[in-house]
Each structure stands twice: as C-alpha cells, then as structure tokens.
Design an enzyme around this catalytic site. Structure first.
Site, PDB file in Angstrom:
ATOM      1  N   SER A 550       0.608  -1.336   0.035  1.00 46.73           N
ATOM      2  CA  SER A 550      -0.253  -0.006   0.059  1.00 46.73           C
ATOM      3  C   SER A 550       0.474   1.370  -0.119  1.00 46.73           C
ATOM      4  O   SER A 550       1.248   1.509  -0.560  1.00 46.73           O
ATOM      5  CB  SER A 550      -0.904   0.089   1.302  1.00 46.73           C
ATOM      6  OG  SER A 550      -1.891   1.322   1.266  1.00 46.73           O
ATOM      7  N   ASP A 635      -9.798  -3.279  -5.523  1.00 48.05           N
ATOM      8  CA  ASP A 635      -8.923  -3.067  -4.491  1.00 48.05           C
ATOM      9  C   ASP A 635      -9.740  -1.515  -4.587  1.00 48.05           C
ATOM     10  O   ASP A 635      -9.625  -0.158  -5.739  1.00 48.05           O
ATOM     11  CB  ASP A 635      -7.478  -2.313  -5.078  1.00 48.05           C
ATOM     12  CG  ASP A 635      -6.789  -2.526  -3.451  1.00 48.05           C
ATOM     13  OD1 ASP A 635      -7.535  -1.842  -2.746  1.00 48.05           O
ATOM     14  OD2 ASP A 635      -5.546  -2.820  -3.600  1.00 48.05           O
ATOM     15  N   HIS A 670      -8.056  -4.927  -1.522  1.00 44.93           N
ATOM     16  CA  HIS A 670      -6.850  -4.335  -0.836  1.00 44.93           C
ATOM     17  C   HIS A 670      -5.894  -5.450   0.731  1.00 44.93           C
ATOM     18  O   HIS A 670      -5.343  -5.477  -0.296  1.00 44.93           O
ATOM     19  CB  HIS A 670      -6.774  -3.605  -0.033  1.00 44.93           C
ATOM     20  CG  HIS A 670      -5.905  -1.671   0.390  1.00 44.93           C
ATOM     21  ND1 HIS A 670      -5.154  -1.782  -0.755  1.00 44.93           N
ATOM     22  CD2 HIS A 670      -5.150  -1.797   1.683  1.00 44.93           C
ATOM     23  CE1 HIS A 670      -4.133  -0.854   0.214  1.00 44.93           C
ATOM     24  NE2 HIS A 670      -4.660  -1.235   1.117  1.00 44.93           N
TER      25      HIS A 670
END
Length: 702
Positions: A550, A635, A670
């Site tokens: 991330s 995501d 995610h």
C-alpha cells in the site's frame, strides 16, 4: 530464478495527454483504468475485455515464470500451515453477562462465532458459522458484530467483493431469524441505542467511498425510511458513529488527517438532536470517552504534539473548559487510554517502545507494567467491563509468540490466559535473536532497525536480509511475532523492520517529518537503513531484499527509482505508485481525505513535489532489481490500474534482464484473500520469490 521461454507481456501504448500547471505528462497506459460498473459487468465491452485480457496475460506470465517453484510453494504453505493450531479458539471475553468466543475447526478457512451465558460451562450458542456463509463466494468478510443491550439482537456486516462496502443485517439471537432489513453500502460499523430497536450506522458515497452520512434505522421499518441524522459536507472529512463505553452516549465523529469533531446524543433518546462537543478547528484533534460527569479527551490542544489527556464537564464541553489530566510530555507519545471505575490505563510510547501505565483515580497508585525485551509489542484490549480490577492486554515480540494476559490492577498479579501455540515441534524461542540497531541518516536523524534472525545465522556480506517498512499515516509497524516468518529465518534470512519517518515510532514529530513536503524523508530513511546494513556487514546488495504494501508499496516504488543498485529483489504489494494522477482525481476513493497526508497537487508546489517522487512518473531507462508486484482487481484503497500501469512502464523502459512480475488477484481487494489458508498461500508465494532469488528452494539453511 531460472530462465524461462515464457513470452513477456507487452502492453499497448495509447498516449494520453495529462496537463496541470502548464506541465504536460504523457501517460501511455491510462487506458487500463476501468470504472466499477465496467469491472463488475457480466457482459464485458471490448475495452473492459482488453484490460482484463492484459491482466490475465500478466498472470499467465507470472505462473509460467514461477512454475518450477510451484512444488516448493506448496511445501512452504504446508510448512506454514503446520505451525498453526487449526482447531484454535480465542480467549473468551465477558460482555454484559455473556462470554464471547471465536474459534476455528480443523480444515476450515473461516471462524465460528459463539457465546455462553454467565459461565464457560454453559451450553454454546453458535452465532455465526462463517464457513457456511462463505461457501458460495470467492471472497467473504464478516464484521461489525454488535449486540443489543438486552442481548437478543445482533447487527452484522458482510462484504463479498472485497471493496469494503458492507451490507448490514440484523439477526434475532433467540430465534436465529435474520430479518429482511438489508442496509447497503455501509462502513460495516453500527451502534445500538438503548431502546434495543434503533441502530445508527454510516453510509459511504457510492463513487468515492468516503464515509459521508450517519443514518438512523428502526427495526422492522423499511430501510428507505431511514433518517439521515448527519451528513458530512466537507469532502476532505469522513464520519463514523460509535457508543461510549459507559453506554450513555451515541457519538458521531468527523475526521481528516489534521482535525476532528464530535457530537453526542443521550443513548436513551435516539430521536433527539445531537449536541456539538467542540466544533472542528484545523490542527485540533481529539477523541472522546465518557466517565461520570466528564468527557475525557485525547487531544493535541495547546500544541501538545505528542497528545495529552484532558477532561471537560458534560455540561460545558467546548475547549475553553478543558483541563489537563495527563499533561503533554516531549519524550512520550500518548497513544490511547482506557477508563475503568477505579483506574485509568494509559498506552504510551517512549523511545519507540510501548508502555502500559496504571493510575488509580484516587492517585494512591501510578505505575508501569514491566517489559524486559529489547524490542516487543504490547496493547490493551477493548476491555468492555467497566467495574473491574482486571485489564486484558496482549504481548509479543519478534521471538515471543503472542500472549493474552489478564492483569489485576489491585494486587498486581497476572495470569497468562493463552500463548500462541507454534506447532511442528521445531520452534524454540531461544533459537532466535532479536535486537535494535540505529542507523544515522543523511540529515543526522537516528532511525531504529529491529532485527530478528536464527542464532545459527552468521551475519556477513553473504547473509540474505529482508528489509520491511511502511512509513505513512503515523502508523507504527509493531515488533511482533510471526510464525510464517520462521520459514525465512530458518533458511538463513535476517528480517529487518525499519522504523522510518512517517510512522510515530519516535513520537508525533516523527510522523510530521515524513509527510507532505517532508515525504522524501521516508524514502531517504529506508535507503539509509539499507546502506547501514550493507556498510556494517549484515549483508550486501546482492543479498538485500525489500518489501512493503500500500503506502509501503509507494515506498518500494520510490526506492527502486532512487537506488535500484542496493537491492536484489523487491516485492511491492498493492502499491500506491501513481500518486500525481490519483491525487488529482477526486472521484477516486480516499483522494480528498488524503490531501493533508500527501498534499493537494492542485497547488503547484505540491504538484511539483509529489511528481518528483511519484514512482510511476519517475521510471527511467536504467537497470532495476528483480520485482514482484501484487494487486487486487477490486481494491478500493489502491486501484489495480496503478500497479498495472507501473509494471507496463517498467517493462517499456528498464534496461536489465531481471524479473518483473505482476500478479492480480481477480477476486480480492486491498487486503488479499479472506480465508486463513488462502492468505497463507499468498505469503508462501511471496517468500518463494525471495528464496528463489537466493536459490534456497531446497529448504536447507546456510
């Protein structure tokens, strides 16, 4: 890794002109972007199919290149799985007369939630068997479990897409009936009013996914009649709703990176009007708890950069009435607090290490719990009971499996309720060494690196080191135990966690010095830590690896542009790498709420600064290390097209013959896979990438 005859994917170039502040960027891969409607369409149009085909082509390439490692991946998965107690269960916690338990059964991916009334010998009442609920879905997440105060009803939230848009439903725990009320597009959180029929919940904007509105729902009424009790107009803020531990107040919070605001309502009067506690002000943050005649506030008021604890009468709540309970300290970050009838419990951080402080309200006692390891992680549980002398906390370190401990604040005795079991018969704590070292950065800062390795591993310039970091949002990665990490340590790897700026490891100032126009400090710190490990003979560039996800994936993208020669291999998971384009697009989830983290590139100063480090914009024709990039098609935090475009541009420009792999999970978002075994398989894939580069697939240690 071995050579392969697999055909390297080549993405079509379709130049798109992007202009801002008189600066023109040409994005050859802008075409990879799809809307949610296009992604989720049953019948895909030609453009959508073209994007999906490209992602599948990359997936096929990844599978072909790594095919020879497949047997090892499977063996590594079984090795990791073999350390896990499959029929495990949580330590029961008591809330409002019931003990609540989360447990797993052998062979099952998902938990079973249950409870027992009054004592642990009572008959088990299964609340949810997630294995049954998830059987028809590729991805399934259950959350937001919230029981009414009469113990008869439970709100629960489900996400079957991995986009963090939850459905809320209500179950009658006496009859097992699930009511027809279905509330769509929520954050998953909810709170009960004290009438046991009214719930408050937060809805998301359907496009940006910003948590923007709080609604009130009455059991048995159509959701179309739900009342919006608050709408957050400022698109840089999100909102949420919670309930005080005292059960006295419903609290609506609004927040962005540098400012917060709270409103409260008597939970006995769910149709009443909310009262403002303290109106928002830029750079004023506070969070709220209730006890007796006061609200208690964790706040940075009065330039308390490391936060302090204040209180204010519930009859006079604005900031001029706030008084100090725990004053600000320059050397200690106050991270959280918990209120009990006779005690105040504080969670602090000094010199990077967690501390738990116990303080009696009558001021007859004030002490810290003792922790002896050089690096460790400790945290206080939710502790729903208010009238108790016992707090529950968790403790673990790089070498100590996680323990759940009940501590009696009155007689200072403790009981270890559970220590994580590491099965397989091979793990012994004393076989591993952990320590902290400090690297001096280019601007003179001292950055801690937490290290762990097997005692038989010799530290020299041929030792493989995996360096990990995150470095954003003030989030501090804990020095915590991982049973899966043993698979690397037992094969001679050193794991190095760099506590770089952008976290709050050394206090709030450590965070402030790693965001906005100071963001490059985050990247410089990581590179300088890498150089420290090389210079001090822990490893060399041929054996140094890096990993982040991330915002940590942004870190990976930045460092391989800055100093690709330092690393043999990189894994960037769900990486935030197209920073300029994303932060210029306020239709993308999270963008507007992130202006105070990264800066708003609609302002030329921030545009220029962000562009100067944005990984996608800074790809150049040069040699790069071996790189594996992972993403999720659904995501919502970092859209899949960012890593996909980044890989395509790297393929176009890089001048080396090193590996460049992209794997897209077409079912996940995610957080990756939802099942516990599927998540282990993903970890096995990643570790295999590093082990293959070190040619350690035979499983032997150095």
């Amino acid at each position: 890794m071995k050579s392969t005859d697999a055909k390297t994917p080549v993405a079509e170039k379709q130049p798109t002109k992007l202009e801002k502040h008189g600066d023109v960027r040409i994005d050859n891969y802008f075409w990879m972007r799809l809307s949610d409607e296009q992604k989720n369409a049953i019948e895909k149009d030609a453009h959508t199919q073209k994007v999906v085909d490209y992602l599948e082509e990359e997936n096929t390439y990844y599978k072909e290149v790594t095919a020879y490692t497949k047997p090892f991946q499977e063996a590594l998965f079984e090795e990791m799985k073999g350390r896990i107690k499959e029929d495990d269960s949580s330590v029961p916690y008591k809330d409002n007369g019931y003990f609540y338990i989360t447990r797993y059964e052998i062979g099952n991916q998902y938990p079973i939630y249950s409870r027992k009334k009054e004592n642990l010998e009572a008959e088990e009442e299964v609340l949810f068997n997630v294995n049954e609920m998830a059987k028809d879905f590729d991805y399934y997440q259950l959350g937001g479990l919230n029981v009414s105060s009469d113990n008869k009803l439970m709100v629960f939230a489900t996400d079957t897409v991995s986009r963090r848009q939850y459905f809320l439903r209500i179950k009658n725990l006496e009859t097992g009936k699930i009511y027809k009320d279905i509330i769509e597009n929520t954050t998953g959180g909810s709170v009960w009013a004290n009438d046991n029929k009214t719930i408050f919940y937060t809805k998301k904007d359907p496009v940006t996914l910003r948590s923007s509105s709080v609604y009130r729902h009455v059991l048995g009424t159509p959701t179309s009649e739900d009342v919006e009790v608050f709408h957050e107009e400022d698109d840089t803020f999100g909102t949420y709703v919670t309930k005080s531990k005292s059960d006295k107040y419903i609290i609506i919070g609004s927040y962005n990176t540098v400012s917060t605001e709270a409103q409260y309502l008597d939970a006995d009067n769910p149709t009443g009007a909310f009262t403002m506690l303290q109106p928002r002000e830029r750079d004023l943050e506070y969070s709220v708890a209730h006890f007796g005649d006061y609200f208690y506030l964790l706040t940075n008021k009065d330039n308390a950069i490391n936060f302090k604890l204040m209180k204010t009468p519930i009859t006079n709540t604005t900031k001029e009435n706030w008084v100090d309970v725990i004053p600000h300290r320059d050397d200690t970050l106050l991270e959280d607090f918990s209120i009990f009838k006779d005690y105040l419990v504080l969670e602090e951080r000094t010199n990077g290490l967690n501390k738990i402080r116990i303080k009696r309200w009558d001021e007859t006692e004030d002490y810290y719990l003792p922790f002896n390891e050089e690096t460790y992680s400790v945290g206080v549980y939710a502790n729903p009971d208010f009238d108790t002398d016992v707090i529950r906390y968790s403790y673990n370190s790089f070498t100590t499996p996680s323990s759940v401990i009940d501590f009696n604040m009155k007689d200072q005795s403790k009981e270890i309720k559970k220590e994580q079991e590491v099965l397989g018969g091979k793990f012994k704590k004393e076989n591993y060494i952990s320590k902290r070292v400090w690297a001096t950065t280019r601007d003179g800062k001292e950055v801690a690196i937490s290290l762990v390795y097997h005692k038989d591993t010799e530290l020299n310039n041929t030792t493989p080191v995996l360096q990990y970091a995150y470095g954003s949002y003030g989030y501090t990665i804990p020095d915590s135990f991982s049973s899966t990490r043993l698979s690397l340590l037992d094969r001679g790897f050193v794991y190095a966690l760099a506590h770089i700026r952008g976290s709050e490891y050394l206090g709030r100032e450590w965070y402030e010095d790693g965001k906005m126009l100071n963001k490059k400090n985050t990247f410089n710190d990581f590179v300088d830590c890498s150089q420290y490990l090389i210079d001090n003979n822990y490893t060399c560039s041929e054996h140094l690896y890096a990993m982040g996800g991330s915002a940590g994936g942004l870190l990976m993208g930045a460092i391989v542009n800055m100093n690709p020669e330092l690393y043999n291999g990189i894994i960037a998971s769900v990486p935030f790498v197209d920073v300029v384009s994303t932060m210029l697009d306020d239709s993308i989830p999270l963008t507007t709420g992130e202006y105070d983290e990264w800066g708003n590139p609609n302002d030329k100063e921030y545009y220029d600064y962000i562009k100067s480090y944005s990984p996608y914009d800074q790809v150049k024709a040069k040699d790069y290390p071996n790189i594996l990039v992972t993403t999720g098609f659904h995501d919502s935090q970092v859209q899949y097209w960012e890593p996909a475009k980044w890989v395509a541009k790297l393929r176009e420009l890089k001048t080396d013959t090193n590996l460049l792999l992209l794997e897209t999970n077409m079912e996940a978002g995610h957080g990756g896979a939802s099942g516990r075994f599927d998540a282990l398989k993903e970890t096995a894939k990643m570790y295999t990438f590093f082990l293959a580069l070190e040619d350690k697939l035979d499983g032997k240690k150095n």
